[in-house]
Write an enzyme that holds these catalytic residues in place. Sequence first.
Site, PDB file in Angstrom:
ATOM      1  N   LEU A 126      -9.750   4.194   3.771  1.00  0.00           N
ATOM      2  CA  LEU A 126      -9.163   5.469   3.342  1.00  0.00           C
ATOM      3  C   LEU A 126      -9.813   6.592   4.119  1.00  0.00           C
ATOM      4  O   LEU A 126     -11.037   6.611   4.226  1.00  0.00           O
ATOM      5  CB  LEU A 126      -9.505   5.754   1.870  1.00  0.00           C
ATOM      6  CG  LEU A 126      -8.880   4.958   0.750  1.00  0.00           C
ATOM      7  CD1 LEU A 126      -9.471   5.467  -0.578  1.00  0.00           C
ATOM      8  CD2 LEU A 126      -7.367   5.130   0.740  1.00  0.00           C
ATOM      9  N   HIS A 127      -9.028   7.513   4.632  1.00  0.00           N
ATOM     10  CA  HIS A 127      -9.662   8.710   5.188  1.00  0.00           C
ATOM     11  C   HIS A 127      -8.757   9.931   5.186  1.00  0.00           C
ATOM     12  O   HIS A 127      -9.200  11.023   5.490  1.00  0.00           O
ATOM     13  CB  HIS A 127     -10.140   8.462   6.627  1.00  0.00           C
ATOM     14  CG  HIS A 127      -9.025   8.444   7.615  1.00  0.00           C
ATOM     15  ND1 HIS A 127      -8.264   7.334   7.836  1.00  0.00           N
ATOM     16  CD2 HIS A 127      -8.515   9.419   8.391  1.00  0.00           C
ATOM     17  CE1 HIS A 127      -7.338   7.619   8.732  1.00  0.00           C
ATOM     18  NE2 HIS A 127      -7.464   8.875   9.090  1.00  0.00           N
TER      19      HIS A 127
END
Length: 368
Positions: A205-206
């Site tokens: 996730l980013h």
Amino acid sequence: MLKTIVVAGARPNFMKVAPIVRAMRRRAHEFAPLLVHTGQHYDAQMSDAFLRDLALPEPDVYLGVGSGTHAEQTAAVMVRFEPVVVRERPHWVVVVGDVNSTLACALVCAKLCVRVAHVEAGLRSYDRTMPEEINRLLTDQIADLLLTPSPDANENLRREGIAPEKIRFVGNVMIDSLLENLERAASSDIHERLRLPRDYAVATLHRPSNVDDPPTLARLLDAFSAIGERLPVVFPVHPRTGARLVEFGLDDALDPSHVRLTPPLGYLDFLRLLSGARLVLTDSGGIQEETTALGIPCLTLRENTERPITVEMGTNRVVGTDSGRIVGEAMRALEAHNRSAVARPPLWDGQTAERILDALIEASASRG
Ligand code: UD1
């Protein structure tokens, strides 16, 4: 001989520029490449490990811009890149992907009347709240040569009124890196280091929309925890995400026997991890493509994708950020999972860098 500046800025750029720089060095009678690293990503885990794993040469020029707001980062790249272009006067500047460095360097060149080629042109999520979508749209407007990874990208560009003679379908250069490095990645000991069982999932996730909003991030972590009860979820944490986990007090919320947090991994370790996974959960663009090339089921934790071909190929599902839906889709994918022969999209064949070089030569000849 075409003097060409190739620009890399952030982690997802390195695996795209590596095959291009290597091909240019092989074709030294036609190309004189200069590698410019903007320093948008700058630390050992986000940058150095990738340069090393991909056997990229030391950058010829390092701009050292670092982090900042979008305006600060984009402006800093422009201010530092402009004198390099003025000094070197290249025939071409090659930019890749959709990060702030991509747009900043393309804009500098457009003003200096230096030709720009955009690799990975034409991808559209049609979601202008994504900073990357703005970078894609604007870069494609000012680039002289638009090198696309899939036919849908050609269609998007035509719809935006880009002259067809500027557009070339060359395939996906990131898959050049993947195919070239799979064998080396097989010798990574990441499974032993993490003591992984045979069945595991991988999560990343980013995106600001997922990690900067506490309720969304908490929902996604809930989903990982629930999936982790069925099989361990390995979660290499991007620096942005790591900072938010601490800021929102969510860093202790995960049971390590279900969700294993690791620092960002190098390219070869990550490729090894990905290629052995039963399931991948991600909001990354590149990982949607890598799982397609490897034939691994992927759930995209977003409302849209700029890479619809990964969905058409059957490996990727865009599932949003509702925790119940994610867990349901994950269970379905795990039950259905029967890895069949991998069908790769057209021109995701490991030869894209060569086609990019051919396109540069051809476009140079046609402009005189
Ligand atoms: C950037 C790109 C995104 C890409 C992603 C991949 C833009 C707009 N975004 O997002 O398209 O998918 O990279 O990783 O260009 N940080 C470090 N070490 C580093 C780099 C960053 O600690 O080497 C920290 C920064 O200080 C910042 C955060 O990570 O707090 C975010 O970095 P930033 O470059 O702003 O954007 P990304 O979220 O990485």
